[in-house]
Design a protein around this motif. Structure first.
Motif, PDB file in Angstrom:
ATOM      1  N   ILE A  51      15.932  36.448  28.469  1.00 22.98           N
ATOM      2  CA  ILE A  51      16.733  35.254  28.743  1.00 22.98           C
ATOM      3  C   ILE A  51      16.036  34.385  29.796  1.00 22.98           C
ATOM      4  O   ILE A  51      15.611  34.863  30.848  1.00 22.98           O
ATOM      5  CB  ILE A  51      18.144  35.647  29.205  1.00 22.98           C
ATOM      6  N   GLY A  52      15.926  33.119  29.481  1.00 22.56           N
ATOM      7  CA  GLY A  52      15.271  32.172  30.375  1.00 22.56           C
ATOM      8  C   GLY A  52      13.810  31.958  30.083  1.00 22.56           C
ATOM      9  O   GLY A  52      13.185  31.052  30.653  1.00 22.56           O
ATOM     10  N   THR A  53      13.224  32.754  29.198  1.00 18.98           N
ATOM     11  CA  THR A  53      11.805  32.607  28.865  1.00 18.98           C
ATOM     12  C   THR A  53      11.564  31.277  28.144  1.00 18.98           C
ATOM     13  O   THR A  53      12.258  30.945  27.182  1.00 18.98           O
ATOM     14  CB  THR A  53      11.327  33.758  27.960  1.00 18.98           C
ATOM     15  N   LEU A  54      10.590  30.504  28.623  1.00 18.01           N
ATOM     16  CA  LEU A  54      10.206  29.252  27.979  1.00 18.01           C
ATOM     17  C   LEU A  54       9.071  29.536  26.994  1.00 18.01           C
ATOM     18  O   LEU A  54       8.057  30.124  27.357  1.00 18.01           O
ATOM     19  CB  LEU A  54       9.745  28.233  29.017  1.00 18.01           C
ATOM     20  N   ILE A  55       9.256  29.102  25.752  1.00 18.94           N
ATOM     21  CA  ILE A  55       8.266  29.333  24.698  1.00 18.94           C
ATOM     22  C   ILE A  55       7.735  27.977  24.247  1.00 18.94           C
ATOM     23  O   ILE A  55       8.518  27.044  24.002  1.00 18.94           O
ATOM     24  CB  ILE A  55       8.895  30.099  23.524  1.00 18.94           C
ATOM     25  N   THR A  56       6.417  27.839  24.140  1.00 17.49           N
ATOM     26  CA  THR A  56       5.809  26.558  23.779  1.00 17.49           C
ATOM     27  C   THR A  56       4.785  26.736  22.659  1.00 17.49           C
ATOM     28  O   THR A  56       4.121  27.772  22.561  1.00 17.49           O
ATOM     29  CB  THR A  56       5.112  25.902  24.990  1.00 17.49           C
ATOM     30  N   PHE A  73      18.248  31.106  20.757  1.00 16.52           N
ATOM     31  CA  PHE A  73      17.372  30.128  21.404  1.00 16.52           C
ATOM     32  C   PHE A  73      18.056  28.761  21.446  1.00 16.52           C
ATOM     33  O   PHE A  73      18.773  28.377  20.518  1.00 16.52           O
ATOM     34  CB  PHE A  73      16.042  30.017  20.659  1.00 16.52           C
ATOM     35  N   ASP A  74      17.804  28.020  22.527  1.00  9.66           N
ATOM     36  CA  ASP A  74      18.300  26.650  22.615  1.00  9.66           C
ATOM     37  C   ASP A  74      17.341  25.828  23.478  1.00  9.66           C
ATOM     38  O   ASP A  74      16.239  26.266  23.789  1.00  9.66           O
ATOM     39  CB  ASP A  74      19.737  26.604  23.155  1.00  9.66           C
ATOM     40  N   GLY A  75      17.767  24.615  23.852  1.00 12.01           N
ATOM     41  CA  GLY A  75      16.899  23.739  24.654  1.00 12.01           C
ATOM     42  C   GLY A  75      15.672  23.261  23.917  1.00 12.01           C
ATOM     43  O   GLY A  75      14.624  23.030  24.532  1.00 12.01           O
ATOM     44  N   GLN A  95       4.054  18.790  21.945  1.00 14.71           N
ATOM     45  CA  GLN A  95       4.285  20.155  22.410  1.00 14.71           C
ATOM     46  C   GLN A  95       5.744  20.542  22.195  1.00 14.71           C
ATOM     47  O   GLN A  95       6.645  19.929  22.761  1.00 14.71           O
ATOM     48  CB  GLN A  95       3.924  20.287  23.894  1.00 14.71           C
ATOM     49  N   LEU A  96       5.961  21.561  21.365  1.00 15.73           N
ATOM     50  CA  LEU A  96       7.302  22.100  21.125  1.00 15.73           C
ATOM     51  C   LEU A  96       7.629  23.122  22.204  1.00 15.73           C
ATOM     52  O   LEU A  96       6.798  23.960  22.550  1.00 15.73           O
ATOM     53  CB  LEU A  96       7.351  22.763  19.747  1.00 15.73           C
ATOM     54  N   ARG A  97       8.851  23.056  22.734  1.00 20.15           N
ATOM     55  CA  ARG A  97       9.287  24.055  23.708  1.00 20.15           C
ATOM     56  C   ARG A  97      10.766  24.363  23.520  1.00 20.15           C
ATOM     57  O   ARG A  97      11.552  23.499  23.140  1.00 20.15           O
ATOM     58  CB  ARG A  97       8.996  23.590  25.136  1.00 20.15           C
ATOM     59  N   PHE A  98      11.121  25.617  23.803  1.00 27.45           N
ATOM     60  CA  PHE A  98      12.512  26.041  23.731  1.00 27.45           C
ATOM     61  C   PHE A  98      12.691  27.292  24.578  1.00 27.45           C
ATOM     62  O   PHE A  98      11.711  27.926  24.999  1.00 27.45           O
ATOM     63  CB  PHE A  98      12.951  26.279  22.277  1.00 27.45           C
ATOM     64  N   ASN A  99      13.956  27.649  24.837  1.00 31.66           N
ATOM     65  CA  ASN A  99      14.267  28.764  25.729  1.00 31.66           C
ATOM     66  C   ASN A  99      14.988  29.885  24.991  1.00 31.66           C
ATOM     67  O   ASN A  99      15.785  29.635  24.086  1.00 31.66           O
ATOM     68  CB  ASN A  99      15.179  28.304  26.872  1.00 31.66           C
ATOM     69  N   ALA A 100      14.727  31.110  25.407  1.00 32.58           N
ATOM     70  CA  ALA A 100      15.546  32.245  24.967  1.00 32.58           C
ATOM     71  C   ALA A 100      16.827  32.232  25.803  1.00 32.58           C
ATOM     72  O   ALA A 100      16.769  32.212  27.029  1.00 32.58           O
ATOM     73  CB  ALA A 100      14.785  33.546  25.164  1.00 32.58           C
ATOM     74  N   SER A 101      17.975  32.224  25.125  1.00 30.25           N
ATOM     75  CA  SER A 101      19.240  32.083  25.855  1.00 30.25           C
ATOM     76  C   SER A 101      20.239  33.200  25.572  1.00 30.25           C
ATOM     77  O   SER A 101      21.281  33.266  26.229  1.00 30.25           O
ATOM     78  CB  SER A 101      19.892  30.738  25.492  1.00 30.25           C
ATOM     79  N   ALA A 102      19.956  34.079  24.614  1.00 31.14           N
ATOM     80  CA  ALA A 102      20.881  35.184  24.302  1.00 31.14           C
ATOM     81  C   ALA A 102      20.099  36.357  23.724  1.00 31.14           C
ATOM     82  O   ALA A 102      19.163  36.161  22.942  1.00 31.14           O
ATOM     83  CB  ALA A 102      21.954  34.737  23.315  1.00 31.14           C
ATOM     84  N   VAL A 103      20.470  37.548  24.128  1.00 27.73           N
ATOM     85  CA  VAL A 103      19.832  38.768  23.623  1.00 27.73           C
ATOM     86  C   VAL A 103      20.915  39.785  23.313  1.00 27.73           C
ATOM     87  O   VAL A 103      21.825  39.999  24.118  1.00 27.73           O
ATOM     88  CB  VAL A 103      18.853  39.367  24.653  1.00 27.73           C
ATOM     89  N   ASN A 104      20.833  40.408  22.137  1.00 26.91           N
ATOM     90  CA  ASN A 104      21.806  41.437  21.785  1.00 26.91           C
ATOM     91  C   ASN A 104      21.115  42.593  21.050  1.00 26.91           C
ATOM     92  O   ASN A 104      20.567  42.406  19.961  1.00 26.91           O
ATOM     93  CB  ASN A 104      22.912  40.861  20.896  1.00 26.91           C
ATOM     94  N   SER A 105      21.112  43.748  21.668  1.00 28.05           N
ATOM     95  CA  SER A 105      20.595  44.989  21.054  1.00 28.05           C
ATOM     96  C   SER A 105      19.171  44.872  20.536  1.00 28.05           C
ATOM     97  O   SER A 105      18.850  45.316  19.435  1.00 28.05           O
ATOM     98  CB  SER A 105      21.522  45.428  19.902  1.00 28.05           C
ATOM     99  N   CYS A 106      18.309  44.215  21.298  1.00 29.55           N
ATOM    100  CA  CYS A 106      16.903  44.159  20.933  1.00 29.55           C
ATOM    101  C   CYS A 106      16.111  44.115  22.231  1.00 29.55           C
ATOM    102  O   CYS A 106      16.707  44.032  23.305  1.00 29.55           O
ATOM    103  CB  CYS A 106      16.622  42.967  19.996  1.00 29.55           C
ATOM    104  N   CYS A 107      14.932  44.343  22.422  1.00 26.12           N
ATOM    105  CA  CYS A 107      13.989  43.975  21.388  1.00 26.12           C
ATOM    106  C   CYS A 107      12.930  45.069  21.336  1.00 26.12           C
ATOM    107  O   CYS A 107      12.627  45.696  22.356  1.00 26.12           O
ATOM    108  CB  CYS A 107      13.371  42.633  21.684  1.00 26.12           C
TER     109      CYS A 107
END
Length: 225
Positions: free
Chosen positions: A131-136, A172-174, A80-92
């Motif tokens: 920001i903080g959303t976990l995506i899997t 994205f990171d994590g 299972q791949l997972r990562f977090n949204a950590s930065a947002v600029n002028s979107c979405c």
């Protein structure tokens, strides 16, 4: 009365190794910018974050993460791949972010931008990646293919499905992969005693009658002078 034969029997019995869950963290997380105009160049973004979008009017930014497969001894039953949204600029505004796999080398490289895809992983909308959303995503099949091919690193690429507005991006990171290794079955041998019934009384009677008949055909014994 019974006769007993000992047979050697081979069977798959038990587990040679215990299936266990583990987490593989990304060895590198990076962004790569591909300029369309005026230079048509490719360069790495600074920092350890996988950015997706655009940092200028004529470029496309893609995000990458790579995982070391050296600790896996064989196929996995789950990845299972997972990562977090950590930065947002002028979107979405509803752009799709496409996720696919590729063969990595453990390094942040501009060559990752156009690396051949090993298969689609999935997609999601930028509008859900606050920001903080976990995506899997489930990557079991792709990871097992990479292991079967003898790949040392497995890469994950994030890319927009179309050019974004100037200086509009998500970071994205994590990045992690949670894996459960498949159990390994052991081949073991054991001896089994198999009882076999002795010949029945009817068979013995027939053998006796046959013996008497044979003796009667031979006639009386002759005296030796």
């Amino acid at each position: 009365m019974r006769f007993v034969f000992l047979l050697f029997v081979s069977a798959i019995l038990g587990l040679a190794g215990n299936a266990g869950a583990s987490v593989i963290s990304a060895t590198t997380t990076h962004g790569v910018v591909g300029e369309i105009y005026p230079d048509s160049g490719v360069f790495l973004l600074g920092g350890a974050r996988a950015d997706v979008g655009s940092s200028g009017p004529y470029d496309v930014t893609r995000g990458f993460a790579e995982f070391d497969l050296g600790g896996l001894s064989g196929p996995v039953s789950s990845a299972q791949l997972r990562f977090n949204a950590s930065a947002v600029n002028s979107c979405c505004v509803g752009n799709s972010i496409l996720v696919d796999g590729y063969t990595g080398d453990g390094l942040a490289s501009v060559g990752d931008f156009q690396a051949s895809s090993s298969g689609a992983i999935g997609s999601f909308l930028d509008s859900v990646a606050t920001i903080g959303t976990l995506i899997t995503f489930d990557i079991t099949s792709l990871l097992n293919s990479a292991i079967s091919n003898g790949d040392l690193f497995f890469g994950v690429r994030l890319a927009g499905d179309s050019p974004w507005d100037n200086n509009s991006f998500l970071g994205f990171d994590g990045f992690e992969v949670s894996v459960t290794e498949a159990p390994v079955m052991a081949l073991r041998s054991f001896r089994a005693a198999v009882p076999v019934s002795a010949p029945s009384g009817f068979i013995l009677l027939l053998l006796g009658v046959a013996g008497i008949s044979l003796l009667s055909r031979r006639g009386p014994a002759r005296a030796v002078k």
